[in-house]
Enzyme design. Sequence first.
Site, PDB file in Angstrom:
ATOM      1  CB  SER A  26       5.243   6.939  -0.940  1.00 11.00           C
ATOM      2  OG  SER A  26       5.551   5.566  -0.880  1.00 11.00           O
ATOM      3  CG  LEU A  63      -2.292   0.541   1.147  1.00  7.88           C
ATOM      4  CD1 LEU A  63      -3.017   0.038  -0.075  1.00  7.88           C
ATOM      5  CD2 LEU A  63      -3.072   0.201   2.406  1.00  7.88           C
ATOM      6  CB  CYS A  64       3.861   2.236   1.913  1.00 14.69           C
ATOM      7  SG  CYS A  64       4.124   0.565   2.425  1.00 14.69           S
ATOM      8  CB  THR A  65       4.663   0.625  -3.396  1.00 14.73           C
ATOM      9  OG1 THR A  65       5.582  -0.094  -2.598  1.00 14.73           O
ATOM     10  CG2 THR A  65       5.262   0.879  -4.761  1.00 14.73           C
ATOM     11  CB  CYS A 116       1.195   0.586   4.973  1.00 20.45           C
ATOM     12  SG  CYS A 116       2.298  -0.163   3.748  1.00 20.45           S
TER      13      CYS A 116
END
Lengths: 435, 185
Positions: A213, A208-210, B113
Amino acid sequence: MAAGTVYPASEPTRWKYLDRIRTRPGPYTDESTFDGSVVAETMEKMSILVIGAGGLGCEILKNLALSGFKNIHVIDMDTIDISNLNRQFLFRQSDVGKSKAEVAAKFVMNRVKGVTITPHNCKIQDKDEDFYMQFQIVVCGLDSIEARRWINATLVNMVDEEMEDSLKPLIDGGTEGFKGQARVIYPTMTSCIECQLDMHAPRAAVPLCTLASIPRQPEHCIEWAHVIAWDQEKPFPQLDKDDPEHITWLYQKALLRAQEFNISGVTYSLTQGVVKNIIPAIAATNSVIAAACCNEAFKIASGCAPSLGWPENNYMMYSGNDSIYTYTFKHERKEDCPVCGNLARELIVDPEWTLGELVESFATRPEAQLKKPSIRAEKKTLYMQSPASLEEQTRPNLEKKLVGELGLGEGDEIGVTDPAFATVSFKFRLKFQKA
Amino acid sequence: MLKIWSMKKEQQKAENAEGTAAGGKKKKVTAAQLRVQKDLSELSLGTTMKTEFPDPDDILSFILYIEPDEGMYRGGRFSFTFNITPNFPHEPPKVQCREKIYHPNIDLEGKVCLNILREDWKPVLNLNAVIVGLQFLFLEPNASDPLNKDAAEDLRSNREGFKRNVRTAMSGGSVKGQTFERVTK
């Protein structure tokens, strides 16, 4: 046959070569069980169920009809979409919007005389055990793991010691792009779909962070629009993946994000593909896998040659990614399989008992000896020892009677778990009997 | 037809297997439910976590409360909804934070996350692994996997400032124009 002769030829010619296999033993035939004088008749009387009338299902229906099966049922809840037409060859443009099961049945019946195909335009879950009991073989051409698990558990649960016909071989085909598999399951005898759950590749997910960001690929931008931007802006109350307006919204969001990060390649059709998790279906893979499945069905039905499933190999994997590769092996049963390693056992219970008495009885039963059992029925949490909040909520049930107050009935299943048995859980089938 | 039944009988003789289920339309326990039941009965919540089941008969959806007793988020009370699909454990549970909080790995909508909730989920993992993972996010917020980029940047560049922001946000104040929910008891 002269060059240029168009098949279908006359009916007797059509079955000529098939009948050579059905009437005479071959080098691999087990002659102790094969009787060439009755095979054709046996197959004509037999009922076979095809689950799914999509990419694999069209192939399977055609193959079975041309393999001498005369009584076929097909079940599919879907309607025909224009994007199906490149490979689901039983459908034409004028069929778009109609039931897959109905159109496919009609088409094959029209082309292969003497075969009866009964369509069922519904979910597999809409049918009960009586429905599934009428078939001798079940062939699946599904794209959903959930549906496979359901039919697998249903067929495993249907096996009745007293009734020979209750054991139905399950032949399962599956494809994803250039890869596929064909497997045969003898419910309760061999490794089942639940045992083999880890053979399904999980959906490739991006952190999710990829997405949030540092997107690197057009797919990342689309996923971002899908899982993050949509929730932030909620342009429509509920995302409908089949609504072009919704997909357009996602596409435009993804495009802006892609421009921001200098990524090219976001298109409308890619957006549709990523959001609906479409893996391009390849007609050739479907036909290879369907052929393998129907070959197994024919071997099981006719006894002309040893089939996949028993006693050794039960799983054939196929990959067309780099030239062609197949590997056939025996997938072992899992002792702790929640479906087949864990068949419900009979549990004799006094109809006067409260739940508390049942819980206590588990500590002394020789077959269980559970000190801290947690118990649930199909739709009811009877008593959970933990977590604390659930224990508190279910504690009042201990005082209640199983029959009546807790609504349990003869033959109902209960699931029992105990932290002392970390890897197993138990299923019991209630049988009420006065002490 | 292949002699399946005689094969089955032979197998049984060899294994001396126990009786199996009878036919009919009885109420059956599904594999997903049984697995969740097993996971729940093995949950170790300790003193910092609690569950709440809005409907005790539906064990596929519940709320988890975490009250960290150490680290930068000490003294807060955070809650997460757990929604488990019938495809569990093939699919991971869906987990979302119910409060708007200031955390580098949790965005303002509550998305989390955590690798095992998405790309690294495996059917061998269980609910306990997920709640340990969530607890860990409060002990060790991680600036290299940012979901809330501002918070991650703060953590990376100015750890003391980040700690102050956490306290401000937890007591319902605003950080960089964003107002957060009060989560202190």
